[in-house]
Design a protein around this motif. Structure first.
Motif, PDB file in Angstrom:
ATOM      1  N   LEU A  88      40.612  73.655 -50.106  1.00 59.00           N
ATOM      2  CA  LEU A  88      40.467  72.367 -49.437  1.00 59.00           C
ATOM      3  C   LEU A  88      38.996  71.955 -49.360  1.00 59.00           C
ATOM      4  CD1 LEU A  88      42.075  70.125 -47.940  1.00 59.00           C
ATOM      5  CD2 LEU A  88      41.559  71.341 -45.821  1.00 59.00           C
ATOM      6  N   LEU A  89      38.119  72.885 -49.011  1.00 56.79           N
ATOM      7  CA  LEU A  89      36.692  72.593 -48.973  1.00 56.79           C
ATOM      8  C   LEU A  89      36.164  72.240 -50.360  1.00 56.79           C
ATOM      9  CD1 LEU A  89      35.433  75.392 -46.536  1.00 56.79           C
ATOM     10  CD2 LEU A  89      35.715  72.957 -46.037  1.00 56.79           C
ATOM     11  N   TYR A  90      36.648  72.958 -51.375  1.00 60.76           N
ATOM     12  CA  TYR A  90      36.259  72.646 -52.754  1.00 60.76           C
ATOM     13  C   TYR A  90      36.697  71.241 -53.131  1.00 60.76           C
ATOM     14  CZ  TYR A  90      36.445  72.760 -57.859  1.00 60.76           C
ATOM     15  OH  TYR A  90      36.309  72.457 -59.191  1.00 60.76           O
ATOM     16  N   MET A  91      37.907  70.850 -52.714  1.00 58.48           N
ATOM     17  CA  MET A  91      38.403  69.508 -53.001  1.00 58.48           C
ATOM     18  C   MET A  91      37.535  68.445 -52.341  1.00 58.48           C
ATOM     19  SD  MET A  91      40.220  66.786 -51.492  1.00 58.48           S
ATOM     20  CE  MET A  91      41.110  67.503 -50.124  1.00 58.48           C
ATOM     21  N   TRP A 116      45.393  85.904 -45.990  1.00 63.24           N
ATOM     22  CA  TRP A 116      44.713  85.677 -47.268  1.00 63.24           C
ATOM     23  C   TRP A 116      45.113  84.334 -47.864  1.00 63.24           C
ATOM     24  CZ3 TRP A 116      40.571  87.585 -49.395  1.00 63.24           C
ATOM     25  CH2 TRP A 116      40.136  88.865 -49.047  1.00 63.24           C
ATOM     26  N   VAL A 117      46.396  84.025 -47.826  1.00 62.77           N
ATOM     27  CA  VAL A 117      46.862  82.727 -48.336  1.00 62.77           C
ATOM     28  C   VAL A 117      46.238  81.585 -47.545  1.00 62.77           C
ATOM     29  CG1 VAL A 117      48.881  81.248 -48.645  1.00 62.77           C
ATOM     30  CG2 VAL A 117      49.021  83.674 -49.221  1.00 62.77           C
ATOM     31  N   LEU A 118      46.161  81.749 -46.216  1.00 65.05           N
ATOM     32  CA  LEU A 118      45.558  80.725 -45.369  1.00 65.05           C
ATOM     33  C   LEU A 118      44.085  80.532 -45.716  1.00 65.05           C
ATOM     34  CD1 LEU A 118      46.037  78.837 -42.925  1.00 65.05           C
ATOM     35  CD2 LEU A 118      45.386  80.736 -41.445  1.00 65.05           C
ATOM     36  N   ALA A 119      43.360  81.626 -45.895  1.00 70.73           N
ATOM     37  CA  ALA A 119      41.943  81.546 -46.229  1.00 70.73           C
ATOM     38  C   ALA A 119      41.726  80.881 -47.590  1.00 70.73           C
ATOM     39  CB  ALA A 119      41.319  82.936 -46.218  1.00 70.73           C
ATOM     40  N   ILE A 120      42.547  81.249 -48.576  1.00 68.44           N
ATOM     41  CA  ILE A 120      42.432  80.644 -49.906  1.00 68.44           C
ATOM     42  C   ILE A 120      42.709  79.144 -49.835  1.00 68.44           C
ATOM     43  CG2 ILE A 120      43.456  80.570 -52.212  1.00 68.44           C
ATOM     44  CD1 ILE A 120      43.905  83.610 -51.940  1.00 68.44           C
TER      45      ILE A 120
END
Length: 299
Positions: free
Chosen positions: A64-67, A55-59
């Protein structure tokens, strides 16, 4: 000429305003590192630790994509507002050139590992250079051949042939370089319809490449017994082709974003660095694949 006249004729240098995107990217990378570490650490134990790590990896990847989306949108808006000068354009070209150079070094490390295994390690284990006792002591039945399809544990696999899907993907990528070049030429000549058609063809070809590479991986695992755990041959095969496939995916997303920007008339024949950057990146990916096809599949 007085000081005021010199200042009026001096090249304009753009200084960006304060931005939140670097700290957002740092948070994303931190979460990715923590999530990957937790996932690997608890992989064999299972339970809450492994699930939490995933879950932490997915978040982290989502942030990162949002950035990327937010930062790139910010840069596009600055460019369309006329804030950039020729000096900034040179900075972008230099930055993209250094980025591609870093990618060359990235793949160079993996090719170096492949050449070390093939040219030095495997022959040495087979008794080359007056080292006849090594393979007798470590692995009496060792045969110094490449690809190394028999592991020390006795597991056997089959090598991936260069014919079939790999050859088809090579033709697809070479064709995509041609179609992207034609799109670039159409942009420089301000032929909008031809630009869109050629770029769409490039994106379709990229999709076919990714699809056939997935088919190749399924064939490797199900029919050939070739996996990431298949010794040094399986390691180098999947690391090189897998990282290249990831770059093709990123390049495809790059091309899709360029197509969307073309729909909004963001580019002109004299001002289209983003398209040039995407073209440079895609041609680099194609060159890497040619090296892969020769050194991983054929030789």
């Amino acid at each position: 000429m007085d000081t005021k006249s010199v200042a009026n004729t001096a090249p304009r240098y753009f200084v960006p305003a304060d931005s939140i995107w670097p700290i957002v990217g740092a948070v994303a990378l931190f979460l990715i590192a923590v999530g990957a570490g937790l996932t690997v650490q608890y992989k064999d134990l299972g339970g809450a630790g492994s699930i939490f790590g995933k879950w932490v990896l997915a978040i982290g990847f989502i942030i990162l994509l949002y950035m990327f989306a937010g930062w790139f949108r910010h840069v596009v808006m600055e460019s369309l507002s006329g804030l950039y000068s020729e000096q900034i354009a040179r900075s972008f070209r230099q930055g993209m050139s250094w980025f591609i150079f870093s990618e060359v070094m990235f793949f160079g490390a993996f090719f170096g590992a492949l050449f070390y295994a093939r040219i030095l390690a495997v022959p040495w284990l087979g008794g080359a250079d007056n080292n006849a006792m090594t393979h007798e002591f470590l692995w009496p039945a060792f045969e110094a051949i490449w690809p190394l399809t028999t592991t020390p544990a006795g597991d056997t696999t089959q090598a991936m042939s260069w014919k079939g899907l790999p050859l088809m993907n090579t033709i697809i990528l070479l064709t995509s370089s041609i179609t992207l070049h034609m799109a670039h030429v159409s942009l420089e000549k301000n032929h909008r319809m031809a630009l869109v058609v050629w770029l769409e063809l490039t994106i379709v070809l990229a999709g076919f490449f990714l699809f056939y590479q997935a088919e190749e991986y399924v064939h490797a695992y199900q029919d050939l017994g070739l996996t990431l755990q298949s010794g040094i041959y399986g390691n180098t095969f999947f690391l090189l082709t897998g990282f290249h496939g990831m770059h093709v995916l990123l390049g495809t997303i790059f091309l899709i974003v360029l197509l969307a920007r073309i729909a909004y008339d963001h580019f002109t024949p004299n001002d289209h660095f983003a398209f040039q950057a995407g073209s440079w990146y895609w041609h680099f990916v194609d060159v890497v694949w040619l090296c892969l096809f020769v050194f991983v599949y054929v030789i």
